[in-house]
Design an enzyme around this catalytic site. Sequence first.
Site, short mmCIF file in Angstrom:
data_model
loop_
_atom_site.label_atom_id
_atom_site.label_comp_id
_atom_site.label_asym_id
_atom_site.label_seq_id
_atom_site.Cartn_x
_atom_site.Cartn_y
_atom_site.Cartn_z
N LYS A 38 2.32 1.37 6.47
CA LYS A 38 3.38 2.39 6.48
C LYS A 38 3.00 3.54 5.55
CE LYS A 38 5.97 -0.35 3.18
NZ LYS A 38 7.26 -0.76 2.72
N TYR A 268 2.73 25.89 -19.09
CA TYR A 268 4.18 26.12 -19.11
C TYR A 268 4.87 25.31 -20.21
CZ TYR A 268 3.86 28.14 -14.40
OH TYR A 268 3.56 28.92 -13.32
C1 PLP Z 1 8.70 -5.95 3.66
C2 PLP Z 1 7.39 -5.63 3.03
N1 PLP Z 1 6.40 -6.51 3.10
C3 PLP Z 1 5.19 -6.27 2.55
C4 PLP Z 1 4.94 -5.11 1.85
C5 PLP Z 1 3.59 -4.88 1.22
O1 PLP Z 1 3.70 -4.91 -0.17
P1 PLP Z 1 2.43 -4.73 -1.12
O2 PLP Z 1 1.96 -3.34 -0.98
O3 PLP Z 1 2.97 -5.01 -2.47
O4 PLP Z 1 1.42 -5.73 -0.67
C6 PLP Z 1 5.97 -4.16 1.75
C7 PLP Z 1 5.71 -2.93 1.00
O5 PLP Z 1 6.52 -2.23 0.53
C8 PLP Z 1 7.22 -4.45 2.33
O6 PLP Z 1 8.23 -3.56 2.27
#
Ligand code: PLP
Length: 380
Positions: A38, A268
């Site tokens: 994602k 700044y």
């Molecule tokens: C539901 C879910 N599973 C797995 C993951 C993966 O997590 P990580 O990046 O800590 O491995 C995420 C990441 O946000 C998540 O929201």
Amino acid sequence: MRTAYRCWAEVDLEAIRENLAWIRHQVGPGVQVLTVVKADAYGHGLRHIAARLMQSGTDIFGVANLVEARAIRAVGAGWPILMLGACLPEEVVDAVRDEVMPVISTAAEAREFANAARRQRRIVRAHLKVDTGMGRLGVDPGEAFELAQSLRQLPGLELAGLCTHFAAAEDDPDFTREQITRFREVVDALAAAGIRVPWIHASGSAALLNEESARFNLVRPGLLVYGIVPPGQRAVDRHLSSRVRPVLAWKCRVSLVKTVPAGVSLSYGRTFVAPRALRVATLTVGYGDGYPRAASNVASVLIGGRRCPVVGRVTMDQMLVDVSHVDPVNPGDEVVLVGRQGKQEITTPELAGWSGSIPWEILTGISHRVPRIYLGSEAA
Ligand SMILES: Cc1ncc(COP(=O)(O)O)c(C=O)c1O
């Protein structure tokens, strides 16, 4: 590497393959791997990362929305895709059509999906989420068995997965184990009733490393795929996980070098005043590229293989570092913000620590202005 880029990220696709291979080796043959891609594959670029993960044998992809799911389908067909967040009501029809597996927490969501699936003459493969302590998505463990049973009665819907999510797998083993116990009770109750659920999953990167008993038959690593160990790992796991290597290096250039006399304030807000005459380099990165402004006066970068402290506030497109101890430094020189240079390395967790952030936020915050340069790819 000298390029025309002012600020860029180098993404090593071979590291993606190696990291996935290491994860597979860790979890063994009985456990499948859902790679979380994602937020543009944690800022690495979804298209290239998905392609390399497909070649490297990922089992399932995890996404946050349907746009990401479609981008994966455009790279290659056939991989199961799980949408990790809840679908909005108006997304249900498209999710079914695109064969994206939803995570379901309520009977109402299940009915929406089943109705859409029946209308489209399809089967939707749903994952039932149990809220064992995250408080974000999922059904209460006490109601999970009943909901699972009622999902199975819905024509058009198949109970393809049962899952939960840990709230503090990095640093709270006691709470994580309570969550595992709550989840296992649901898993066992379904098994005792003869209800077979194809995928059972709970662990992101931290739990994958810390909690062997929580791997079930599918793990969901994100950060680890990108070669980063979640902060807060226990020592033994830090050792184990040194087998993954960071996929992304973040770089920029020196645009100007000048000497400033003692007493002069920089940038700044005048938050830094030169304690003595300093040689200061102006860099081609700022918060507009995603470099955290909170790292002002705290972070360091690498120039000439040496650590150089950020002086004054990070601005939108530029920032300043003290290079008094590095010689020579010239306009055009490469600067490493995250990654290795010579014997030195700055890691994403280190930059996160300097700025009161987390590695996930640093990676996903690297802005669109920063081109991703793919190493180990014919398409680079
Ligand atoms: C539901 C879910 N599973 C797995 C993951 C993966 O997590 P990580 O990046 O800590 O491995 C995420 C990441 O946000 C998540 O929201």
